[in-house]
Design a protein around this motif. Structure first.
Motif, PDB file in Angstrom:
ATOM      1  N   ALA A 134       1.785   6.502  -0.875  1.00 15.54           N
ATOM      2  CA  ALA A 134       1.757   6.480   0.587  1.00 15.54           C
ATOM      3  C   ALA A 134       3.037   5.859   1.119  1.00 15.54           C
ATOM      4  N   ASN A 135       3.455   6.282   2.305  1.00 17.27           N
ATOM      5  CA  ASN A 135       4.683   5.735   2.888  1.00 17.27           C
ATOM      6  C   ASN A 135       4.387   4.671   3.936  1.00 17.27           C
ATOM      7  N   VAL A 180       6.681   1.835   3.969  1.00 16.67           N
ATOM      8  CA  VAL A 180       6.979   1.519   2.572  1.00 16.67           C
ATOM      9  C   VAL A 180       8.039   2.511   2.119  1.00 16.67           C
ATOM     10  N   ALA A 181       9.222   2.004   1.794  1.00 20.87           N
ATOM     11  CA  ALA A 181      10.302   2.871   1.319  1.00 20.87           C
ATOM     12  C   ALA A 181       9.954   3.352  -0.082  1.00 20.87           C
ATOM     13  N   THR A 214      11.629   5.004  -2.031  1.00 25.36           N
ATOM     14  CA  THR A 214      12.779   5.050  -2.936  1.00 25.36           C
ATOM     15  C   THR A 214      12.983   3.708  -3.630  1.00 25.36           C
ATOM     16  N   GLU A 215      12.204   2.690  -3.243  1.00 30.44           N
ATOM     17  CA  GLU A 215      12.284   1.360  -3.850  1.00 30.44           C
ATOM     18  C   GLU A 215      10.935   1.007  -4.462  1.00 30.44           C
ATOM     19  N   TRP A 216      10.939   0.045  -5.397  1.00 26.32           N
ATOM     20  CA  TRP A 216       9.683  -0.401  -6.001  1.00 26.32           C
ATOM     21  C   TRP A 216       8.898  -1.240  -5.000  1.00 26.32           C
ATOM     22  N   HIS A 217       7.621  -0.971  -4.899  1.00 28.70           N
ATOM     23  CA  HIS A 217       6.683  -1.753  -4.106  1.00 28.70           C
ATOM     24  C   HIS A 217       5.377  -1.829  -4.875  1.00 28.70           C
ATOM     25  N   PRO A 218       4.583  -2.894  -4.649  1.00 22.83           N
ATOM     26  CA  PRO A 218       3.297  -2.974  -5.341  1.00 22.83           C
ATOM     27  C   PRO A 218       2.406  -1.798  -4.953  1.00 22.83           C
ATOM     28  N   ALA A 219       1.625  -1.354  -5.891  1.00 23.55           N
ATOM     29  CA  ALA A 219       0.682  -0.260  -5.652  1.00 23.55           C
ATOM     30  C   ALA A 219      -0.484  -0.406  -6.614  1.00 23.55           C
ATOM     31  N   THR A 220      -1.555   0.267  -6.301  1.00 21.11           N
ATOM     32  CA  THR A 220      -2.717   0.320  -7.177  1.00 21.11           C
ATOM     33  C   THR A 220      -3.385   1.666  -6.969  1.00 21.11           C
ATOM     34  N   THR A 221      -4.446   1.908  -7.676  1.00 18.60           N
ATOM     35  CA  THR A 221      -5.185   3.152  -7.488  1.00 18.60           C
ATOM     36  C   THR A 221      -6.643   2.844  -7.212  1.00 18.60           C
ATOM     37  N   GLU A 222      -7.291   3.767  -6.523  1.00 22.45           N
ATOM     38  CA  GLU A 222      -8.729   3.715  -6.282  1.00 22.45           C
ATOM     39  C   GLU A 222      -9.307   5.068  -6.669  1.00 22.45           C
ATOM     40  N   THR A 223     -10.553   5.066  -7.068  1.00 20.66           N
ATOM     41  CA  THR A 223     -11.241   6.317  -7.358  1.00 20.66           C
ATOM     42  C   THR A 223     -12.261   6.558  -6.256  1.00 20.66           C
ATOM     43  N   THR A 224     -12.191   7.735  -5.643  1.00 21.25           N
ATOM     44  CA  THR A 224     -13.112   8.088  -4.572  1.00 21.25           C
ATOM     45  C   THR A 224     -14.473   8.447  -5.170  1.00 21.25           C
ATOM     46  N   SER A 241      -0.576   2.042  -1.553  1.00 15.58           N
ATOM     47  CA  SER A 241       0.735   1.386  -1.538  1.00 15.58           C
ATOM     48  C   SER A 241       0.729   0.178  -0.611  1.00 15.58           C
ATOM     49  N   PHE A 242       1.593  -0.779  -0.917  1.00 15.33           N
ATOM     50  CA  PHE A 242       1.720  -2.003  -0.131  1.00 15.33           C
ATOM     51  C   PHE A 242       3.188  -2.289   0.130  1.00 15.33           C
ATOM     52  N   CYS A 243       3.476  -2.941   1.284  1.00 12.27           N
ATOM     53  CA  CYS A 243       4.869  -3.255   1.614  1.00 12.27           C
ATOM     54  C   CYS A 243       5.388  -4.439   0.805  1.00 12.27           C
ATOM     55  N   GLY A 244       4.496  -5.253   0.273  1.00 11.48           N
ATOM     56  CA  GLY A 244       4.901  -6.404  -0.524  1.00 11.48           C
ATOM     57  C   GLY A 244       3.708  -7.031  -1.224  1.00 11.48           C
TER      58      GLY A 244
END
Length: 62
Positions: free
Chosen positions: A16-17, A26-27, A29-39, A48-51
């Motif tokens: 996600a942006n 959330v750029a 093109t740069e590394w940012h924290p992220a995780t996944t969820e299962t629907t 995605s997270f900004c920080g």
């Protein structure tokens, strides 16, 4: 023919942006924290997270 564990382009999802917590951009093109969820349907969604602070808030709220 040997089967491989390759993923097709149709099943790949872009990160996600926007931050899932605060909505800030959330750029991708740069590394940012992220995780996944299962629907409930079994689909995997990238969150995605900004920080790290927003990711921590998201984990604590869950």
């Amino acid at each position: 023919m040997q089967q491989t564990d390759a993923t097709t382009a149709e099943s790949q999802q872009q990160a996600a942006n926007a931050c899932a917590v605060c909505g800030d951009p959330v750029a991708t093109t740069e590394w940012h924290p992220a995780t996944t969820e299962t629907t409930p349907d079994g689909d995997v969604v990238i969150v995605s997270f900004c920080g790290q602070t927003c990711r921590d808030h998201w984990v604590e709220a869950d």
